[in-house]
Design a protein around this motif. Sequence first.
Motif, PDB file in Angstrom:
ATOM      1  N   MET A   1       5.866   5.434 -15.295  1.00 19.18           N
ATOM      2  CA  MET A   1       4.922   4.972 -15.509  1.00 19.18           C
ATOM      3  C   MET A   1       5.099   3.488 -15.545  1.00 19.18           C
ATOM      4  N   ARG A   2       6.020   3.125 -16.110  1.00 27.74           N
ATOM      5  CA  ARG A   2       6.398   1.549 -16.296  1.00 27.74           C
ATOM      6  C   ARG A   2       6.444   0.862 -14.864  1.00 27.74           C
ATOM      7  N   GLN A   3       7.104   1.587 -14.295  1.00 23.78           N
ATOM      8  CA  GLN A   3       7.393   1.090 -12.665  1.00 23.78           C
ATOM      9  C   GLN A   3       6.237   1.031 -11.857  1.00 23.78           C
ATOM     10  N   VAL A   4       5.305   1.960 -11.932  1.00 26.33           N
ATOM     11  CA  VAL A   4       4.009   1.858 -11.504  1.00 26.33           C
ATOM     12  C   VAL A   4       3.157   0.702 -11.978  1.00 26.33           C
ATOM     13  N   THR A   5       3.130   0.426 -13.278  1.00 26.62           N
ATOM     14  CA  THR A   5       2.388  -0.378 -13.974  1.00 26.62           C
ATOM     15  C   THR A   5       3.197  -1.728 -13.461  1.00 26.62           C
ATOM     16  N   GLY A   6       4.216  -2.019 -13.358  1.00 27.67           N
ATOM     17  CA  GLY A   6       4.938  -3.197 -12.793  1.00 27.67           C
ATOM     18  C   GLY A   6       4.438  -3.451 -11.410  1.00 27.67           C
ATOM     19  N   LEU A   8       1.874  -2.396  -9.706  1.00 26.36           N
ATOM     20  CA  LEU A   8       0.408  -2.880  -9.743  1.00 26.36           C
ATOM     21  C   LEU A   8       0.082  -4.324 -10.345  1.00 26.36           C
ATOM     22  N   THR A   9       0.675  -4.588 -11.248  1.00 24.85           N
ATOM     23  CA  THR A   9       0.441  -5.935 -11.914  1.00 24.85           C
ATOM     24  C   THR A   9       1.140  -7.245 -11.299  1.00 24.85           C
ATOM     25  N   ARG A  10       2.054  -7.050 -10.485  1.00 19.50           N
ATOM     26  CA  ARG A  10       2.865  -8.117  -9.732  1.00 19.50           C
ATOM     27  C   ARG A  10       2.163  -8.415  -8.545  1.00 19.50           C
ATOM     28  N   HIS A  11       2.378  -9.533  -8.112  1.00 20.70           N
ATOM     29  CA  HIS A  11       1.766 -10.009  -6.781  1.00 20.70           C
ATOM     30  C   HIS A  11       2.277  -9.069  -5.586  1.00 20.70           C
ATOM     31  N   PRO A  12       1.563  -8.607  -4.779  1.00 16.85           N
ATOM     32  CA  PRO A  12       1.954  -7.974  -3.577  1.00 16.85           C
ATOM     33  C   PRO A  12       3.281  -8.507  -2.928  1.00 16.85           C
ATOM     34  N   THR A  13       3.281  -9.716  -2.757  1.00 18.71           N
ATOM     35  CA  THR A  13       4.288 -10.663  -2.034  1.00 18.71           C
ATOM     36  C   THR A  13       5.446 -10.380  -2.628  1.00 18.71           C
ATOM     37  N   ALA A  14       5.563 -10.157  -4.095  1.00 21.01           N
ATOM     38  CA  ALA A  14       6.832 -10.033  -5.076  1.00 21.01           C
ATOM     39  C   ALA A  14       7.468  -8.659  -4.884  1.00 21.01           C
ATOM     40  N   LEU A  15       6.995  -7.703  -4.289  1.00 18.42           N
ATOM     41  CA  LEU A  15       7.374  -6.350  -4.101  1.00 18.42           C
ATOM     42  C   LEU A  15       8.253  -6.169  -2.847  1.00 18.42           C
ATOM     43  N   SER A  16       9.348  -5.207  -2.999  1.00 18.83           N
ATOM     44  CA  SER A  16      10.280  -5.255  -1.644  1.00 18.83           C
ATOM     45  C   SER A  16       9.374  -4.248  -1.053  1.00 18.83           C
ATOM     46  N   GLU A  17      10.027  -3.972   0.096  1.00 21.78           N
ATOM     47  CA  GLU A  17       9.335  -3.005   0.922  1.00 21.78           C
ATOM     48  C   GLU A  17       9.306  -1.557   0.392  1.00 21.78           C
ATOM     49  N   GLU A  18      10.538  -1.279  -0.218  1.00 15.30           N
ATOM     50  CA  GLU A  18      10.621   0.042  -0.913  1.00 15.30           C
ATOM     51  C   GLU A  18       9.476   0.415  -1.864  1.00 15.30           C
ATOM     52  N   GLU A  19       9.444  -0.696  -2.778  1.00  9.45           N
ATOM     53  CA  GLU A  19       8.461  -0.687  -3.643  1.00  9.45           C
ATOM     54  C   GLU A  19       7.088  -0.548  -2.992  1.00  9.45           C
ATOM     55  N   GLN A  38      -6.985  -1.083  -7.345  1.00 10.58           N
ATOM     56  CA  GLN A  38      -8.014  -2.076  -6.332  1.00 10.58           C
ATOM     57  C   GLN A  38      -8.769  -2.987  -7.503  1.00 10.58           C
ATOM     58  N   GLN A  39      -9.155  -2.384  -8.399  1.00 12.20           N
ATOM     59  CA  GLN A  39      -9.797  -3.273  -9.706  1.00 12.20           C
ATOM     60  C   GLN A  39      -8.910  -4.129 -10.225  1.00 12.20           C
ATOM     61  N   ILE A  40      -7.614  -3.838 -10.445  1.00 11.71           N
ATOM     62  CA  ILE A  40      -6.810  -4.884 -10.776  1.00 11.71           C
ATOM     63  C   ILE A  40      -6.343  -5.931  -9.951  1.00 11.71           C
ATOM     64  N   ARG A  41      -6.214  -5.652  -8.687  1.00  8.48           N
ATOM     65  CA  ARG A  41      -6.039  -6.641  -7.557  1.00  8.48           C
ATOM     66  C   ARG A  41      -7.296  -7.453  -7.385  1.00  8.48           C
ATOM     67  N   ASP A  42      -8.714  -7.052  -7.630  1.00 10.18           N
ATOM     68  CA  ASP A  42      -9.619  -7.994  -7.549  1.00 10.18           C
ATOM     69  C   ASP A  42      -9.701  -8.867  -8.814  1.00 10.18           C
ATOM     70  N   PHE A  43      -9.444  -8.170 -10.121  1.00  8.98           N
ATOM     71  CA  PHE A  43      -9.311  -9.181 -11.370  1.00  8.98           C
ATOM     72  C   PHE A  43      -8.198 -10.260 -11.063  1.00  8.98           C
ATOM     73  N   ARG A  44      -7.116  -9.815 -10.548  1.00 12.94           N
ATOM     74  CA  ARG A  44      -5.996 -10.986 -10.332  1.00 12.94           C
ATOM     75  C   ARG A  44      -6.528 -11.925  -9.457  1.00 12.94           C
ATOM     76  N   GLU A  45      -7.281 -11.586  -8.425  1.00 13.45           N
ATOM     77  CA  GLU A  45      -8.034 -12.706  -7.461  1.00 13.45           C
ATOM     78  C   GLU A  45      -8.782 -13.643  -8.089  1.00 13.45           C
TER      79      GLU A  45
END
Length: 121
Positions: A1-6, A8-19, A38-45
């Motif tokens: 769960m922590r991994q998925v939360t991470g 979701l909350t990190r910027h998409p460009t900070a994720l590796s291809e595997e992530e 999607q709502q988290i991404r919208d809030f980040r924007e």
Amino acid sequence: MRQVTGWLTRHPTALSEEERAALKHVLARCPELDTAAQQIRDFREILTNRLGPTLPTWSNAVDISQLLGLTEFVLHLLRDHSPRSVPEPSFESTCWFGRVGSAGSDRTVTGVRRSLDLAPE
């Protein structure tokens, strides 16, 4: 769960291809989590691009989704930023001149009070 939360909350460009692939797989298996993502991404924007005027539209979309954690977050966010929750400026919140405990600080405070007519002499 922590991994998925991470993910979701990190910027998409900070994720590796595997992530990114793992996140896509998890979101495909759970539509509610996909909606939350999607709502988290919208809030980040909104925060990143300072799009405050779009916040009510975003909060309505979250409310409609009825995702427990996000709807509670929006409830508290709106309550914290309602006009009634903004404290009125008070004399106690103003800046004082001088150092605490210095010999002249009492005279400075008294002088400020007298010059502003805030306290009887």
